[in-house]
Design an enzyme around this catalytic site. Structure first.
Site, PDB file in Angstrom:
ATOM      1  N   CYS A  40     -16.299   1.289  -0.124  1.00  9.27           N
ATOM      2  CA  CYS A  40     -15.103   0.500   0.211  1.00  9.27           C
ATOM      3  C   CYS A  40     -14.772   0.554   1.700  1.00  9.27           C
ATOM      4  O   CYS A  40     -14.136  -0.345   2.228  1.00  9.27           O
ATOM      5  CB  CYS A  40     -13.922   0.985  -0.607  1.00  9.27           C
ATOM      6  SG  CYS A  40     -13.558   2.752  -0.358  1.00  9.27           S
TER       7      CYS A  40
ATOM      8  N   ASP B  42     -17.210   6.928  -2.179  1.00 13.00           N
ATOM      9  CA  ASP B  42     -15.959   6.741  -1.429  1.00 13.00           C
ATOM     10  C   ASP B  42     -15.799   7.975  -0.550  1.00 13.00           C
ATOM     11  O   ASP B  42     -16.506   8.984  -0.730  1.00 13.00           O
ATOM     12  CB  ASP B  42     -14.796   6.632  -2.441  1.00 13.00           C
ATOM     13  CG  ASP B  42     -13.479   6.163  -1.820  1.00 13.00           C
ATOM     14  OD1 ASP B  42     -13.398   6.014  -0.592  1.00 13.00           O
ATOM     15  OD2 ASP B  42     -12.521   5.958  -2.600  1.00 13.00           O
TER      16      ASP B  42
ATOM     17  N   ARG C   1       0.889  -1.178   0.000  1.00 13.41           N
ATOM     18  CA  ARG C   1       0.000   0.000   0.000  1.00 13.41           C
ATOM     19  C   ARG C   1       0.914   1.211   0.000  1.00 13.41           C
ATOM     20  O   ARG C   1       1.657   1.418   0.975  1.00 13.41           O
ATOM     21  CB  ARG C   1      -0.923  -0.025   1.218  1.00 13.41           C
ATOM     22  CG  ARG C   1      -1.672   1.283   1.380  1.00 13.41           C
ATOM     23  CD  ARG C   1      -2.854   1.189   2.323  1.00 13.41           C
ATOM     24  NE  ARG C   1      -3.948   0.433   1.741  1.00 13.41           N
ATOM     25  CZ  ARG C   1      -5.197   0.464   2.194  1.00 13.41           C
ATOM     26  NH1 ARG C   1      -5.514   1.203   3.243  1.00 13.41           N
ATOM     27  NH2 ARG C   1      -6.141  -0.256   1.607  1.00 13.41           N
TER      28      ARG C   1
ATOM     29  N   ARG D 270     -13.483  -9.134   0.742  1.00 15.38           N
ATOM     30  CA  ARG D 270     -12.053  -8.866   0.544  1.00 15.38           C
ATOM     31  C   ARG D 270     -11.251 -10.145   0.834  1.00 15.38           C
ATOM     32  O   ARG D 270     -10.313 -10.472   0.119  1.00 15.38           O
ATOM     33  CB  ARG D 270     -11.584  -7.731   1.473  1.00 15.38           C
ATOM     34  CG  ARG D 270     -12.216  -6.361   1.215  1.00 15.38           C
ATOM     35  CD  ARG D 270     -11.751  -5.750  -0.092  1.00 15.38           C
ATOM     36  NE  ARG D 270     -10.310  -5.634  -0.188  1.00 15.38           N
ATOM     37  CZ  ARG D 270      -9.577  -4.631   0.333  1.00 15.38           C
ATOM     38  NH1 ARG D 270     -10.187  -3.645   0.949  1.00 15.38           N
ATOM     39  NH2 ARG D 270      -8.274  -4.612   0.209  1.00 15.38           N
TER      40      ARG D 270
ATOM     41  N   GLN E  91     -10.002  -3.970  -4.016  1.00 14.42           N
ATOM     42  CA  GLN E  91     -11.305  -3.459  -3.573  1.00 14.42           C
ATOM     43  C   GLN E  91     -12.344  -3.618  -4.677  1.00 14.42           C
ATOM     44  O   GLN E  91     -13.467  -4.048  -4.435  1.00 14.42           O
ATOM     45  CB  GLN E  91     -11.165  -1.980  -3.211  1.00 14.42           C
ATOM     46  CG  GLN E  91     -12.435  -1.379  -2.671  1.00 14.42           C
ATOM     47  CD  GLN E  91     -12.810  -1.957  -1.321  1.00 14.42           C
ATOM     48  OE1 GLN E  91     -11.987  -2.005  -0.429  1.00 14.42           O
ATOM     49  NE2 GLN E  91     -14.039  -2.415  -1.176  1.00 14.42           N
TER      50      GLN E  91
ATOM     51  N   HIS F 148      -7.069   0.809  -6.699  1.00 17.74           N
ATOM     52  CA  HIS F 148      -7.313  -0.129  -5.592  1.00 17.74           C
ATOM     53  C   HIS F 148      -8.006  -1.359  -6.183  1.00 17.74           C
ATOM     54  O   HIS F 148      -9.191  -1.596  -5.974  1.00 17.74           O
ATOM     55  CB  HIS F 148      -8.183   0.556  -4.535  1.00 17.74           C
ATOM     56  CG  HIS F 148      -8.182  -0.117  -3.195  1.00 17.74           C
ATOM     57  ND1 HIS F 148      -7.455  -1.262  -2.917  1.00 17.74           N
ATOM     58  CD2 HIS F 148      -8.835   0.195  -2.028  1.00 17.74           C
ATOM     59  CE1 HIS F 148      -7.658  -1.624  -1.658  1.00 17.74           C
ATOM     60  NE2 HIS F 148      -8.488  -0.757  -1.102  1.00 17.74           N
TER      61      HIS F 148
HETATM   62  N1  NVA Z   1     -10.023   6.445  -1.574  1.00 18.78           N
HETATM   63  C1  NVA Z   1      -9.711   5.983  -0.253  1.00 18.78           C
HETATM   64  C2  NVA Z   1      -9.859   4.503  -0.190  1.00 18.78           C
HETATM   65  C3  NVA Z   1      -9.584   3.899   1.156  1.00 18.78           C
HETATM   66  C4  NVA Z   1      -9.721   2.414   1.155  1.00 18.78           C
HETATM   67  C5  NVA Z   1      -8.307   6.418   0.120  1.00 18.78           C
HETATM   68  O1  NVA Z   1      -7.403   6.317  -0.723  1.00 18.78           O
HETATM   69  O2  NVA Z   1      -8.089   6.855   1.249  1.00 18.78           O
HETATM   70  N1   CP Z   2     -11.285  -0.551   1.847  1.00 19.01           N
HETATM   71  C1   CP Z   2     -10.045  -0.651   2.342  1.00 19.01           C
HETATM   72  O1   CP Z   2      -9.055  -0.870   1.620  1.00 19.01           O
HETATM   73  O2   CP Z   2      -9.983  -0.515   3.685  1.00 19.01           O
HETATM   74  P1   CP Z   2      -8.674  -0.257   4.538  1.00 19.01           P
HETATM   75  O3   CP Z   2      -8.149   1.097   4.147  1.00 19.01           O
HETATM   76  O4   CP Z   2      -9.152  -0.303   5.945  1.00 19.01           O
HETATM   77  O5   CP Z   2      -7.664  -1.330   4.224  1.00 19.01           O
END
Ligand code: NVA
Ligand code: CP
Length: 302
Positions: free
Chosen positions: A262, A223, A101, A290, A131, A128
């Protein structure tokens, strides 16, 4: 399948095969297999995570393997004391796959150049994919298939939305409509230009909600308005107001239209509490899928 970085890297057949096998294996209730026995997965997080961390950690354990979780601040890379290349070569010595990540999608692309083990994108500023796969799986379980479905997205065009745009480009059977303010569209376009993403956006992005499209919606998604590491200011939040998923918006869609997100969610901002916690919300199904889709990705990769 060598890596799992973006939906665009796969054919419709490969995506469907992953989805179908994930649903089949979930229904067989395979809670413990040994196919990753003796194998180790590194989970590397430059930003926070709840679901991705938990679901990958449990996935690898349910498949008989082990995992090591590293946060950005744990290793020399973050302080600039070690190069990405040396970090990834070290990861490759100690693992059979790496979930990453990252703040910048380019880190994943650079990693692919030096890694000798499969790399999985656990979220970047661009995409992502895991997701989106969990979302596709949830919709198939709910609606039977993706065929002729109208999937709609409201709010900023985030990394999650980008993976949906890529999935749509694979002609999986569904139509995608995105409702988002101009500023969010422009930010998105400049991001995909930076990554030289060549994607057909014709008739997908709308700067106003179209009631005709909304009335045919089978799925409504949104989101957070404040994605990790992304610029957000008061004006942007104000412009997003018109794209909040409210009960009255849901009421304009099909009766059996489901809401998905998500997570993490900000109740009262991008979505009203009565929607996200209401009868048509499938957020917990999506979050629990997931695990199932990621187990399938690990089965395919490692
Ligand atoms: N768009 C959000 C998704 C989190 C799972 C972010 O990048 O923070
Ligand atoms: N949706 C998702 O990826 O959640 P987290 O940021 O908690 O991993």
């Amino acid at each position: 399948m060598k890596n799992f970085v973006d939906i665009k890297d796969f054919t419709a057949e490969e995506i469907n095969a992953l989805l179908n096998s994930a649903i089949e294996n979930k229904n067989q209730n395979l809670s413990s297999e040994e196919i990753l026995s003796g194998k180790n997965l590194i989970l590397f997080f430059e930003k926070n995570s709840t679901r991705t961390r938990l679901s990958f950690d449990l996935s690898v354990k349910q498949l008989g393997g082990s995992s090591i979780i590293l946060n950005g601040s744990d290793i020399h890379l973050s302080s600039g004391k070690e190069s990405l290349s040396d970090t990834i070569k070290t990861f490759s010595l100690y693992s059979h796959g790496v979930v990453m990540r990252v703040n910048n999608h380019q880190t994943i692309l650079d990693t692919l150049e030096v890694s000798s083990v499969p790399i999985i994108n656990g979220l970047s500023n661009l995409s992502h994919p895991c997701q989106c796969m969990a979302g596709l799986m949830t919709i198939i379980e709910e609606k039977g298939s993706l065929e002729n479905l109208n999937i709609t997205w409201f709010g900023p065009i985030t990394n999650v939305a980008h993976s949906w745009i890529e999935a749509h480009s694979k002609n999986l059977g569904f139509k995608l409509s995105i409702f988002s303010p101009d500023r969010s569209r422009d930010l998105y376009l400049s991001k995909i230009n930076k990554f030289k993403e060549n994607i057909n956006l014709e008739n997908i992005i709308h700067n106003q909600i179209d009631d005709k499209i909304l009335s045919a919606a089978d799925v409504i998604m949104t989101d957070t308005w404040q994605s990790m590491g992304e610029e957000t200011n008061k004006n942007m939040i104000k412009e997003l107001d018109d794209f909040r998923v409210t009960k009255s918006l849901m009421d304009k869609a099909k009766k059996d239209c489901v809401f998905m997100h998500c997570l993490p969610a900000n109740r009262g901002q991008e979505v009203e509490e009565s929607v996200i916690d209401g009868g048509n919300s499938r957020i917990w199904e999506e979050a629990s899928n997931r695990l199932h889709i990621q187990k399938q990705i690990l089965r395919a990769l490692i």
